[in-house]
Design a protein around this motif. Structure first.
Motif, short mmCIF file in Angstrom:
data_model
loop_
_atom_site.label_atom_id
_atom_site.label_comp_id
_atom_site.label_asym_id
_atom_site.label_seq_id
_atom_site.Cartn_x
_atom_site.Cartn_y
_atom_site.Cartn_z
N ARG A 188 0.80 -1.32 -0.03
CA ARG A 188 -0.16 0.02 -0.16
C ARG A 188 0.80 1.40 0.01
O ARG A 188 0.57 2.13 -0.63
N GLU A 189 1.98 1.21 1.06
CA GLU A 189 2.78 2.61 0.97
C GLU A 189 3.45 2.74 -0.26
O GLU A 189 3.64 4.04 -0.38
N MET A 190 4.08 1.82 -0.99
CA MET A 190 4.94 1.97 -1.99
C MET A 190 4.29 2.65 -3.22
O MET A 190 4.74 3.54 -4.00
N PHE A 191 2.91 2.49 -3.33
CA PHE A 191 2.03 3.21 -4.14
C PHE A 191 1.89 4.63 -3.91
O PHE A 191 1.73 5.56 -4.79
N CYS A 192 2.05 4.89 -2.66
CA CYS A 192 2.04 6.42 -2.31
C CYS A 192 3.29 7.22 -2.32
O CYS A 192 3.21 8.47 -2.10
N LEU A 193 4.21 6.67 -2.50
CA LEU A 193 5.76 7.45 -2.42
C LEU A 193 5.81 8.28 -3.61
O LEU A 193 5.47 7.92 -4.58
N ASP A 194 6.50 9.50 -3.46
CA ASP A 194 6.77 10.39 -4.23
C ASP A 194 7.84 10.15 -5.35
O ASP A 194 7.72 10.71 -6.40
N VAL A 195 8.99 9.55 -4.82
CA VAL A 195 10.12 9.33 -5.33
C VAL A 195 10.06 8.29 -6.58
O VAL A 195 9.19 7.26 -6.43
N PRO A 196 11.00 8.36 -7.41
CA PRO A 196 11.04 7.18 -8.44
C PRO A 196 11.53 5.87 -7.76
O PRO A 196 12.04 5.95 -6.82
N ILE A 197 10.77 4.83 -8.14
CA ILE A 197 11.13 3.61 -7.74
C ILE A 197 11.36 2.62 -8.62
O ILE A 197 10.58 2.31 -9.68
N ILE A 198 12.71 1.83 -8.80
CA ILE A 198 12.78 0.93 -9.91
C ILE A 198 13.25 -0.19 -9.13
O ILE A 198 14.03 -0.41 -8.36
N CYS A 199 12.67 -1.58 -9.54
CA CYS A 199 12.62 -2.88 -8.91
C CYS A 199 13.15 -3.73 -9.88
O CYS A 199 13.09 -3.77 -10.99
N THR A 200 14.19 -4.42 -9.43
CA THR A 200 14.98 -5.38 -10.27
C THR A 200 15.07 -6.63 -9.65
O THR A 200 15.55 -6.90 -8.62
N VAL A 201 14.57 -7.74 -10.51
CA VAL A 201 14.85 -9.17 -10.20
C VAL A 201 16.01 -9.56 -10.44
O VAL A 201 16.29 -9.72 -11.68
N ILE A 202 17.05 -9.85 -9.48
CA ILE A 202 18.26 -10.08 -9.93
C ILE A 202 18.48 -11.75 -9.60
O ILE A 202 19.79 -12.22 -10.26
N ASN A 300 12.97 10.72 -13.54
CA ASN A 300 13.31 12.18 -12.85
C ASN A 300 12.50 13.25 -13.37
O ASN A 300 12.38 14.33 -12.91
N ARG A 301 12.28 13.03 -15.08
CA ARG A 301 11.75 14.01 -15.51
C ARG A 301 10.26 14.45 -15.37
O ARG A 301 9.33 15.28 -15.61
N LEU A 302 9.81 13.25 -14.62
CA LEU A 302 8.20 13.25 -14.26
C LEU A 302 7.97 13.88 -12.90
O LEU A 302 8.63 14.00 -12.06
N THR A 303 6.68 14.69 -12.78
CA THR A 303 6.32 15.08 -11.40
C THR A 303 5.89 13.90 -10.36
O THR A 303 5.55 12.72 -10.89
N ALA A 304 5.92 14.07 -9.17
CA ALA A 304 5.44 12.93 -8.53
C ALA A 304 4.22 12.63 -8.54
O ALA A 304 3.76 11.37 -8.43
N PRO A 305 3.06 13.57 -8.94
CA PRO A 305 1.81 12.94 -9.23
C PRO A 305 1.92 11.93 -10.51
O PRO A 305 1.03 11.04 -10.44
N ARG A 307 4.07 10.18 -11.43
CA ARG A 307 4.81 9.10 -11.12
C ARG A 307 3.97 8.18 -10.63
O ARG A 307 3.59 6.90 -10.79
N ARG A 308 3.12 8.59 -9.50
CA ARG A 308 2.05 7.77 -8.68
C ARG A 308 1.08 7.38 -9.42
O ARG A 308 0.53 6.10 -9.53
N GLN A 309 0.55 8.09 -10.35
CA GLN A 309 -0.53 7.70 -11.28
C GLN A 309 -0.31 6.75 -12.29
O GLN A 309 -0.84 5.74 -12.57
N MET A 310 1.05 6.63 -12.86
CA MET A 310 1.71 5.63 -13.84
C MET A 310 1.83 4.45 -13.05
O MET A 310 1.53 3.45 -13.56
N ARG A 311 2.55 4.55 -11.85
CA ARG A 311 2.58 3.32 -11.08
C ARG A 311 1.33 2.76 -10.63
O ARG A 311 1.16 1.42 -10.92
N TYR A 312 0.26 3.43 -10.53
CA TYR A 312 -1.19 3.03 -10.28
C TYR A 312 -1.60 2.06 -11.33
O TYR A 312 -2.09 1.04 -11.35
#
Length: 326
Positions: A188-202, A300-305, A307-312
């Motif tokens: 739930r909380e990761m959807f609400c974060l403002d900063v860029p989030i990149i996840c990598t399956v290593i 980083n070129r996107l705004t926080a809102p 990024r959140r909308q794109m993530r959702y």
């Protein structure tokens, strides 16, 4: 002090490569002992070995890719962090009374940019694996991860997560400590974060244990990694009451990177050195760093809102399908 060369850990399908390498060494040794020039024959055999390695690793079955993903010498979260970061400081503790070594994280710099990096951490040998619970975090591990992500959000630092776990620890003690709640809270909380989030399956991305740090703007995946709702062994035991049918389950589960890309689960596949990431960890780390920087530049070129909308929207599209009437 005498030093010994570390012997390679061979998977079953790599044995023809080992036999060819042994043959090359024997011919080279005999040529040196007898003063015979066999450089031409050696070059041919080495070219054949390279071709054979390429053929093997471009036609791996899902169960064979799972073996590569679980290779004991496959680069871990800490290996990648140390290889790609300019500087790095590990942070400990969930501020609730514990520090889970199966999930590590801290602050660092990636090409000068401050970031928070965290991920699952398996061990290198039996003793280390026991200490790190084979990369299966307790609830405290996910709470520590969330604490670090909130720190990143507060100070506007992108978050980089590295997924490599068979799953969250499912023991009684973990359930008493609220395993399900800890993972759900992170989702739930990761959807609400403002900063860029990149996840990598290593390596191995298993079940809710992977999802607990897997909500991001981008989901990347190394070529021979796997990402699955349950391990093939568990799936086979549930469906067929026979763990021996794990290879069949691995195919049905669509656990490999190319299938997941087609299904729209992951965004990008990271190519691995021929022979897997463990065959050339520095090359794999170079690829990872380059792709992370490219994606960070875009995010980083996107705004926080934005990024959140794109993530959702990204996660809302997962599992969508169309029924065609016949």
């Amino acid at each position: 002090m005498a030093t010994t060369e570390r012997k390679p850990l061979l998977l079953d399908f790599e044995k023809p490569l080992a036999e060819l390498a042994t043959r090359i060494d024997q011919i080279r040794q005999l040529a040196e002992e007898n003063g015979v020039d066999v450089s031409g024959q050696i070059r041919q055999l080495e070219a054949r070995a390279m071709q054979l390695r390429e053929e093997i690793f471009t036609s791996l079955s899902p169960s064979q890719r799972l073996q590569v993903a679980r290779h004991p010498r496959r680069p871990s979260t800490l290996d990648y962090i140390q290889a790609i970061s300019d500087e790095w400081m590990e942070l400990h503790g969930d501020r609730c009374g514990g520090d889970d070594p199966a999930l590590v994280g801290g602050v660092g710099r990636l090409s000068g940019q401050p970031v928070v990096m965290l991920g699952h951490q398996k061990g290198r040998d039996t003793k280390d694996n026991i200490a790190r619970n084979f990369g299966m975090p307790y609830p405290g591990g996910y709470r520590k991860a969330m604490r670090l992500m909130e720190h990143a959000n507060k100070f506007s630092m992108p978050i980089l997560t590295f997924i490599d776990t068979p799953g969250a620890w499912s023991g009684v003690e973990a359930e008493h400590q609220g395993q399900g709640e800890a993972i759900a809270y992170n989702l739930r909380e990761m959807f609400c974060l403002d900063v860029p989030i990149i996840c990598t399956v290593i390596g191995e991305g298993g079940s809710g244990g992977a999802l607990g740090i897997g909500v991001g703007d981008r989901l990347l995946m190394f070529e021979h990694s796997v990402y699955t709702v349950a391990t093939p062994e568990a799936c086979a035991a549930i469906l067929w009451k026979d763990a021996g049918k794990a290879p069949q389950a691995a195919i049905a589960l669509k656990i490999i990177s190319h299938d997941l890309k087609k299904l729209g689960i992951i965004d990008q596949i990271l190519p691995e050195p021929t022979g897997g990431a463990h065959s050339d960890p520095l090359k794999a780390a170079t690829t990872l760093k380059q792709v992370l920087l490219e994606n960070l530049d875009e995010l980083n070129r996107l705004t926080a809102p934005e990024r959140r909308q794109m993530r959702y929207e990204k996660f809302r599209k997962i599992g969508v399908f169309t029924e065609v009437a016949h």
